[in-house]
Design a protein around this motif. Structure first.
Motif, PDB file in Angstrom:
ATOM      1  N   GLY A   1      45.128  71.172   5.418  1.00 44.53           N
ATOM      2  CA  GLY A   1      46.533  70.870   5.662  1.00 44.53           C
ATOM      3  C   GLY A   1      46.783  69.381   5.520  1.00 44.53           C
ATOM      4  O   GLY A   1      45.848  68.575   5.477  1.00 44.53           O
ATOM      5  N   HIS A   2      48.058  69.026   5.447  1.00 41.31           N
ATOM      6  CA  HIS A   2      48.405  67.599   5.462  1.00 41.31           C
ATOM      7  C   HIS A   2      47.974  67.037   6.812  1.00 41.31           C
ATOM      8  O   HIS A   2      48.219  67.663   7.846  1.00 41.31           O
ATOM      9  CB  HIS A   2      49.926  67.427   5.329  1.00 41.31           C
ATOM     10  N   ARG A   3      47.380  65.881   6.795  1.00 41.69           N
ATOM     11  CA  ARG A   3      46.970  65.263   8.059  1.00 41.69           C
ATOM     12  C   ARG A   3      48.091  64.347   8.539  1.00 41.69           C
ATOM     13  O   ARG A   3      48.430  63.377   7.868  1.00 41.69           O
ATOM     14  CB  ARG A   3      45.678  64.464   7.840  1.00 41.69           C
ATOM     15  N   PHE A   4      48.695  64.704   9.670  1.00 39.88           N
ATOM     16  CA  PHE A   4      49.744  63.842  10.240  1.00 39.88           C
ATOM     17  C   PHE A   4      49.041  62.802  11.115  1.00 39.88           C
ATOM     18  O   PHE A   4      48.830  63.017  12.304  1.00 39.88           O
ATOM     19  CB  PHE A   4      50.723  64.665  11.093  1.00 39.88           C
ATOM     20  N   ASP A   5      48.645  61.684  10.481  1.00 40.49           N
ATOM     21  CA  ASP A   5      47.840  60.690  11.200  1.00 40.49           C
ATOM     22  C   ASP A   5      48.646  59.885  12.208  1.00 40.49           C
ATOM     23  O   ASP A   5      48.163  59.541  13.275  1.00 40.49           O
ATOM     24  CB  ASP A   5      47.187  59.719  10.198  1.00 40.49           C
ATOM     25  N   SER A   6      49.891  59.565  11.818  1.00 36.68           N
ATOM     26  CA  SER A   6      50.599  58.624  12.699  1.00 36.68           C
ATOM     27  C   SER A   6      51.805  59.245  13.392  1.00 36.68           C
ATOM     28  O   SER A   6      52.475  60.116  12.835  1.00 36.68           O
ATOM     29  CB  SER A   6      51.063  57.412  11.875  1.00 36.68           C
ATOM     30  N   VAL A   7      51.999  58.820  14.622  1.00 35.99           N
ATOM     31  CA  VAL A   7      53.260  59.112  15.314  1.00 35.99           C
ATOM     32  C   VAL A   7      54.066  57.841  15.104  1.00 35.99           C
ATOM     33  O   VAL A   7      53.775  56.798  15.684  1.00 35.99           O
ATOM     34  CB  VAL A   7      53.027  59.350  16.822  1.00 35.99           C
ATOM     35  N   GLY A   8      55.066  57.926  14.219  1.00 36.76           N
ATOM     36  CA  GLY A   8      55.697  56.693  13.749  1.00 36.76           C
ATOM     37  C   GLY A   8      57.058  56.400  14.333  1.00 36.76           C
ATOM     38  O   GLY A   8      57.466  56.943  15.362  1.00 36.76           O
ATOM     39  N   GLU A   9      57.782  55.569  13.617  1.00 36.44           N
ATOM     40  CA  GLU A   9      59.046  55.011  14.094  1.00 36.44           C
ATOM     41  C   GLU A   9      60.109  56.093  14.344  1.00 36.44           C
ATOM     42  O   GLU A   9      60.822  56.063  15.345  1.00 36.44           O
ATOM     43  CB  GLU A   9      59.531  53.992  13.048  1.00 36.44           C
ATOM     44  N   LYS A  10      60.217  57.068  13.442  1.00 33.71           N
ATOM     45  CA  LYS A  10      61.273  58.080  13.580  1.00 33.71           C
ATOM     46  C   LYS A  10      61.074  58.900  14.852  1.00 33.71           C
ATOM     47  O   LYS A  10      61.994  59.125  15.630  1.00 33.71           O
ATOM     48  CB  LYS A  10      61.287  59.008  12.356  1.00 33.71           C
ATOM     49  N   PHE A  11      59.832  59.368  15.047  1.00 35.64           N
ATOM     50  CA  PHE A  11      59.515  60.169  16.239  1.00 35.64           C
ATOM     51  C   PHE A  11      59.788  59.350  17.496  1.00 35.64           C
ATOM     52  O   PHE A  11      60.458  59.811  18.422  1.00 35.64           O
ATOM     53  CB  PHE A  11      58.040  60.597  16.177  1.00 35.64           C
ATOM     54  N   ASN A  12      59.273  58.109  17.527  1.00 32.54           N
ATOM     55  CA  ASN A  12      59.394  57.276  18.735  1.00 32.54           C
ATOM     56  C   ASN A  12      60.842  56.890  19.025  1.00 32.54           C
ATOM     57  O   ASN A  12      61.279  56.901  20.176  1.00 32.54           O
ATOM     58  CB  ASN A  12      58.514  56.030  18.607  1.00 32.54           C
ATOM     59  N   ARG A  13      61.592  56.556  17.969  1.00 30.55           N
ATOM     60  CA  ARG A  13      63.014  56.202  18.180  1.00 30.55           C
ATOM     61  C   ARG A  13      63.770  57.380  18.779  1.00 30.55           C
ATOM     62  O   ARG A  13      64.576  57.237  19.695  1.00 30.55           O
ATOM     63  CB  ARG A  13      63.654  55.804  16.848  1.00 30.55           C
ATOM     64  N   PHE A  14      63.489  58.555  18.231  1.00 31.44           N
ATOM     65  CA  PHE A  14      64.166  59.744  18.742  1.00 31.44           C
ATOM     66  C   PHE A  14      63.776  59.986  20.206  1.00 31.44           C
ATOM     67  O   PHE A  14      64.621  60.200  21.071  1.00 31.44           O
ATOM     68  CB  PHE A  14      63.803  60.976  17.904  1.00 31.44           C
ATOM     69  N   TYR A  15      62.480  59.921  20.491  1.00 29.48           N
ATOM     70  CA  TYR A  15      61.980  60.257  21.824  1.00 29.48           C
ATOM     71  C   TYR A  15      62.472  59.263  22.883  1.00 29.48           C
ATOM     72  O   TYR A  15      62.899  59.655  23.967  1.00 29.48           O
ATOM     73  CB  TYR A  15      60.448  60.304  21.800  1.00 29.48           C
ATOM     74  N   TYR A  16      62.416  57.969  22.532  1.00 28.52           N
ATOM     75  CA  TYR A  16      62.754  56.960  23.556  1.00 28.52           C
ATOM     76  C   TYR A  16      64.229  56.596  23.593  1.00 28.52           C
ATOM     77  O   TYR A  16      64.744  56.176  24.624  1.00 28.52           O
ATOM     78  CB  TYR A  16      61.904  55.690  23.347  1.00 28.52           C
ATOM     79  N   GLU A  17      64.950  56.746  22.443  1.00 26.02           N
ATOM     80  CA  GLU A  17      66.344  56.273  22.425  1.00 26.02           C
ATOM     81  C   GLU A  17      67.383  57.401  22.381  1.00 26.02           C
ATOM     82  O   GLU A  17      68.492  57.241  22.868  1.00 26.02           O
ATOM     83  CB  GLU A  17      66.570  55.361  21.199  1.00 26.02           C
ATOM     84  N   ARG A  18      67.062  58.516  21.750  1.00 25.69           N
ATOM     85  CA  ARG A  18      68.097  59.526  21.509  1.00 25.69           C
ATOM     86  C   ARG A  18      68.002  60.771  22.383  1.00 25.69           C
ATOM     87  O   ARG A  18      68.982  61.473  22.561  1.00 25.69           O
ATOM     88  CB  ARG A  18      68.042  59.980  20.029  1.00 25.69           C
ATOM     89  N   LEU A  19      66.820  61.088  22.862  1.00 24.97           N
ATOM     90  CA  LEU A  19      66.650  62.340  23.615  1.00 24.97           C
ATOM     91  C   LEU A  19      67.500  62.290  24.878  1.00 24.97           C
ATOM     92  O   LEU A  19      67.275  61.429  25.732  1.00 24.97           O
ATOM     93  CB  LEU A  19      65.158  62.537  23.950  1.00 24.97           C
ATOM     94  N   PRO A  20      68.522  63.180  25.013  1.00 25.99           N
ATOM     95  CA  PRO A  20      69.473  63.037  26.119  1.00 25.99           C
ATOM     96  C   PRO A  20      68.958  63.575  27.458  1.00 25.99           C
ATOM     97  O   PRO A  20      69.641  63.510  28.460  1.00 25.99           O
ATOM     98  CB  PRO A  20      70.674  63.874  25.639  1.00 25.99           C
ATOM     99  N   PHE A  21      67.741  64.114  27.484  1.00 28.37           N
ATOM    100  CA  PHE A  21      67.206  64.680  28.732  1.00 28.37           C
ATOM    101  C   PHE A  21      65.686  64.548  28.696  1.00 28.37           C
ATOM    102  O   PHE A  21      65.094  64.304  27.643  1.00 28.37           O
ATOM    103  CB  PHE A  21      67.596  66.154  28.879  1.00 28.37           C
ATOM    104  N   ASP A  22      65.068  64.699  29.864  1.00 27.76           N
ATOM    105  CA  ASP A  22      63.597  64.665  29.908  1.00 27.76           C
ATOM    106  C   ASP A  22      63.047  65.994  29.420  1.00 27.76           C
ATOM    107  O   ASP A  22      63.591  67.053  29.741  1.00 27.76           O
ATOM    108  CB  ASP A  22      63.113  64.428  31.354  1.00 27.76           C
ATOM    109  N   LEU A  23      61.957  65.940  28.665  1.00 31.75           N
ATOM    110  CA  LEU A  23      61.295  67.190  28.255  1.00 31.75           C
ATOM    111  C   LEU A  23      60.651  67.836  29.478  1.00 31.75           C
ATOM    112  O   LEU A  23      60.193  67.138  30.389  1.00 31.75           O
ATOM    113  CB  LEU A  23      60.201  66.898  27.223  1.00 31.75           C
ATOM    114  N   THR A  24      60.599  69.154  29.490  1.00 31.97           N
ATOM    115  CA  THR A  24      59.869  69.838  30.568  1.00 31.97           C
ATOM    116  C   THR A  24      58.376  69.679  30.284  1.00 31.97           C
ATOM    117  O   THR A  24      57.971  69.366  29.160  1.00 31.97           O
ATOM    118  CB  THR A  24      60.203  71.347  30.602  1.00 31.97           C
ATOM    119  N   ASN A  25      57.547  69.932  31.300  1.00 27.88           N
ATOM    120  CA  ASN A  25      56.093  69.838  31.092  1.00 27.88           C
ATOM    121  C   ASN A  25      55.633  70.815  30.020  1.00 27.88           C
ATOM    122  O   ASN A  25      54.718  70.531  29.248  1.00 27.88           O
ATOM    123  CB  ASN A  25      55.346  70.099  32.406  1.00 27.88           C
ATOM    124  N   ALA A  26      56.278  71.999  29.971  1.00 23.28           N
ATOM    125  CA  ALA A  26      55.897  73.012  28.977  1.00 23.28           C
ATOM    126  C   ALA A  26      56.197  72.508  27.561  1.00 23.28           C
ATOM    127  O   ALA A  26      55.391  72.675  26.642  1.00 23.28           O
ATOM    128  CB  ALA A  26      56.640  74.316  29.245  1.00 23.28           C
TER     129      ALA A  26
END
Length: 701
Positions: free
Chosen positions: A250-275
């Protein structure tokens, strides 16, 4: 002469011939000797015990009597026509009644001849009777086959009975079959597995299931054949799983990059559940391994699967790849598209929607952007699998409500890239554990078993027709608080006209109860043009109407946090998983939500159990287990067309412990000998080699 085997066409069996073969094929799908061998008895009866007519009682399950047919006459007209016989022994007389194949029976039954009859006694008009009894000429001293206290009973049909292939006729064919091929039976499992699990040898089991010597032998034969059915399904699934990790890089997704982090830290309007966090970690681990991911994500309605899917898609874009999400309906695809667009905002990743109704001009733009790589994320329906849709580099495919897609459709997406994309399969229909192990046994499985914080459990009540005013009262209260309401009518496939009548009749009452201008109602049903449907949905979503009256088109795809009541009309007509899906359309906001199940006064035992289950629990997995017990595995998750569950004896509702034992055994086989190279595994290797030819659909989730 070439010996017969399990693949010999059925017409070559002694006693079959071309005409009987045709009917065996069309009625019971028996094409070969092996098909007949696997046409197992569905019960066994004690043919050693005979009753006198004077001993018969209606509470008996069945009874066997020797006597003489003393009279035969047709009675009644047209639909009420029946054949009535008088049957007599030395203690009394009784009636025999047939409603079908009267002409054929008149020809084959002889008045004055002695018969052995078998059936359920009943009392009708103060007269002892038996309806559609099994009839057999009484031949004293005739040679009987097998143990008479455990005589096999086989499924047959009226067409087969015309050719003397009732249960008794099929039994005679089984005798001829065993004589012809019993010497060819070979063991299929390694000796050490037989010893470890205390299994009867296969040749013995195949004979014993048709003609058991005693109850204990029958029990062991059934256990062995169930073990085989489940073992070879698991062998195939787990071999595919092993192949995916070894053969398909499969394609190796080596990096957790800018798009993922920007979304997670700046745009996500709520906290993720533990699940949710746990499932994202599992996906992250899979996609970084270098092997192709095949993962099933199960999560109840409203558990936040879309966010998990989006974060996985952003992982792909961070690694220079594209991702797509395929949904089964246009409404659901639009829903996902709007949710993703809203969550992403501007500047993180480009996303487009492609469905059957996308304009040709927009389609061309999307195709170009996909091929030059400027479009990162694509959401759509079956339109995604068209040949014209070409990706520059597709890294992840998310499939929502996967059981609604055919295997071939999924395969087309899988082949949209030189390196197969990672596959993430999502379902809001919780799958019972046994079914997941059997249907999706080659997928890794994740469960989102937590609802987002602040969500209150939906309160469910069941009301009968006479409590309709109480339901109207609840609606008025909730609308007064500013909430919105769904009212859903069943969609009965047989008669769409009837559905609209139900809907229109209900609508009339509603309009009297909820008059304009104070109340406004949206109407959505399957017969409406897509544009009108969309217009009505948007009015409801914007809050311009308070009540949405619909057929089940809203089962998936409408997410209105302000809707707090779901009324399901004729709830007894819905299956459990459908009721659960519909209920999940409310409870999306912080307010208390309600689900009202309206039903008629007369309910079957099954309908009662379904509605009681809905009132008792909100747990999708518990509901799925009850659904499996009620409907059987064949109807769930489209398993019949998938062909995976070709189970003759094993039952996923009652054989859960056996399935676990079998799966663990297969896991151990592959752990010790991944390629099945050792001599003791040659039988298993032969089995897989026979089954494998070219690319298999099973490898594609």
């Amino acid at each position: 002469m070439t010996p017969f085997s399990t693949i010999t066409p059925i017409e070559y069996l002694k006693g079959v011939g071309p005409s009987r073969a045709e009917v065996l094929k069309s009625e019971l799908s028996i094409y070969t000797f092996g098909d007949l061998l696997r046409h197992y008895p569905f019960r066994y009866i004690d043919r050693t015990q005979f009753h006198k007519i004077s001993q018969l009682r209606p509470e008996m399950a069945a009874a066997q009597v020797i006597g003489r047919l003393v009279q035969l006459e047709e009675r009644g007209e047209r639909r009420g026509k029946r054949l009535v016989g008088q049957f007599m022994d030395d203690t009394g007389i009784m009636e025999l009644v047939w409603f079908q194949h009267i002409g054929w029976l008149r020809k084959t039954l002889t008045v004055g001849a002695p018969y052995v009859i078998y059936g359920k006694p009943a009392i009708f008009n103060n007269q002892l009777s038996m309806t559609h009894p099994e009839m057999e000429s009484y031949l004293p001293g005739a040679k009987n086959t097998g143990n008479m206290s455990l005589q096999p009973v086989y499924n047959s049909t009226e067409k087969l009975k015309k050719l003397s292939l009732d249960s008794k006729g099929i039994q005679k064919l089984q005798v001829a079959l065993l004589e012809a091929i019993a010497a060819q039976f070979r063991e299929t499992l390694p000796e050490y597995l037989l010893r470890r699990h205390g299994l009867m040898p296969l040749p013995q089991a195949l004979e014993a299931i048709h003609f058991p010597a005693n109850q204990q032998v029958l029990h062991r034969a059934v256990h062995r054949l169930k073990f085989d059915e489940l073992f070879f399904i698991q062998l195939k699934l787990l071999k595919n799983k092993l192949l995916n990790t070894q053969r398909f890089k499969g394609h190796r997704f080596d990096s957790v990059g800018e798009k993922f982090n920007r979304f997670y830290y700046e745009r996500l309007p709520f906290d993720l559940t533990n699940a949710q966090k746990r499932v994202v970690r599992e996906i992250r681990r899979d996609t970084a391994s270098g092997a192709q991911m095949n993962r099933l994500v199960q999560g109840d309605v409203g558990s936040g699967k879309t966010v998990v899917a989006l974060m996985s898609m952003l992982l792909a874009t961070d690694n220079g790849l594209q991702a797509c999400l395929m949904a089964p309906t246009e409404i659901l695809a639009q829903q996902h598209y709007h949710s993703i667009k809203k969550l992403l905002g501007e500047g993180i990743a480009s996303v487009q929607l492609l469905t059957g109704s996308t304009a040709r001009k927009d389609r061309r733009i999307i195709h170009t952007q996909l091929e030059d790589g400027s479009l990162s994320l694509l959401v759509g329906t079956h339109a995604l699998i068209e040949d014209a849709v070409k990706f520059k580099n597709l890294g992840l495919v998310v499939i929502d409500e996967q059981h609604r897609f055919g295997v071939e459709q999924r395969a087309k997406l899988w082949r949209k890239n030189d390196i197969p994309p990672h596959m993430l399969v999502m379902t809001a229909t919780p799958i019972p554990r046994t079914l997941a192990m059997t249907l999706y046994g080659d997928l890794d499985s994740s469960v989102i078993d937590e609802l987002p914080a602040g969500r209150k459990p939906i309160k469910t009540t069941h009301l009968y027709e006479h409590s309709r005013l109480r339901m109207f009262g609840l609606l008025k209260e909730e609308i007064a608080k500013g909430s919105q309401v769904y009212i859903v009518y069943p969609l009965i496939k047989e008669s769409e006209k009837m559905d609209l009548l139900y809907l229109e009749a209900g609508l009339e009452t509603l309009q009297q109860e909820f008059p304009l201008p104070r109340y406004r109602i949206s109407i959505v049903h399957g017969k409406m043009p897509v544009k009108d449907k969309e217009f009505e949905m948007q009015r409801f979503i914007r809050g311009e109407t308070q009540i949405m009256v619909a057929t089940t088109v809203i089962e998936v795809g409408v997410d209105v946090p302000n809707a707090s009541v779901m009324v399901i009309e004729n709830a007894e007509r819905f299956g459990l998983s459908q009721l659960h899906q519909l209920r999940g359309r409310v409870g999306r906001g912080a307010a208390q939500s309600y689900c009202v199940l309206m039903s008629g006064n007369k309910l079957t035992k099954e309908s009662k159990l379904r509605l009681e289950t809905m009132v008792r629990t909100n747990d999708g997995f518990e509901i799925a287990e009850v659904d499996l017990q009620l409907r059987g595995p064949g109807d769930l998750a489209g398993t019949q067309q998938s062909g995976v569950l070709d189970l003759k004896l094993a039952d996923l509702t009652t054989d859960q412990a056996l399935l676990t034992e079998v799966r663990n055994s297969v896991i151990e086989v592959f752990h010790n000998d991944p390629q099945l190279d050792s001599g003791e595994h040659m039988l298993l290797r032969d089995y897989l080699f026979r089954k494998e030819a070219g690319i298999q659909w099973e490898k594609i989730s």
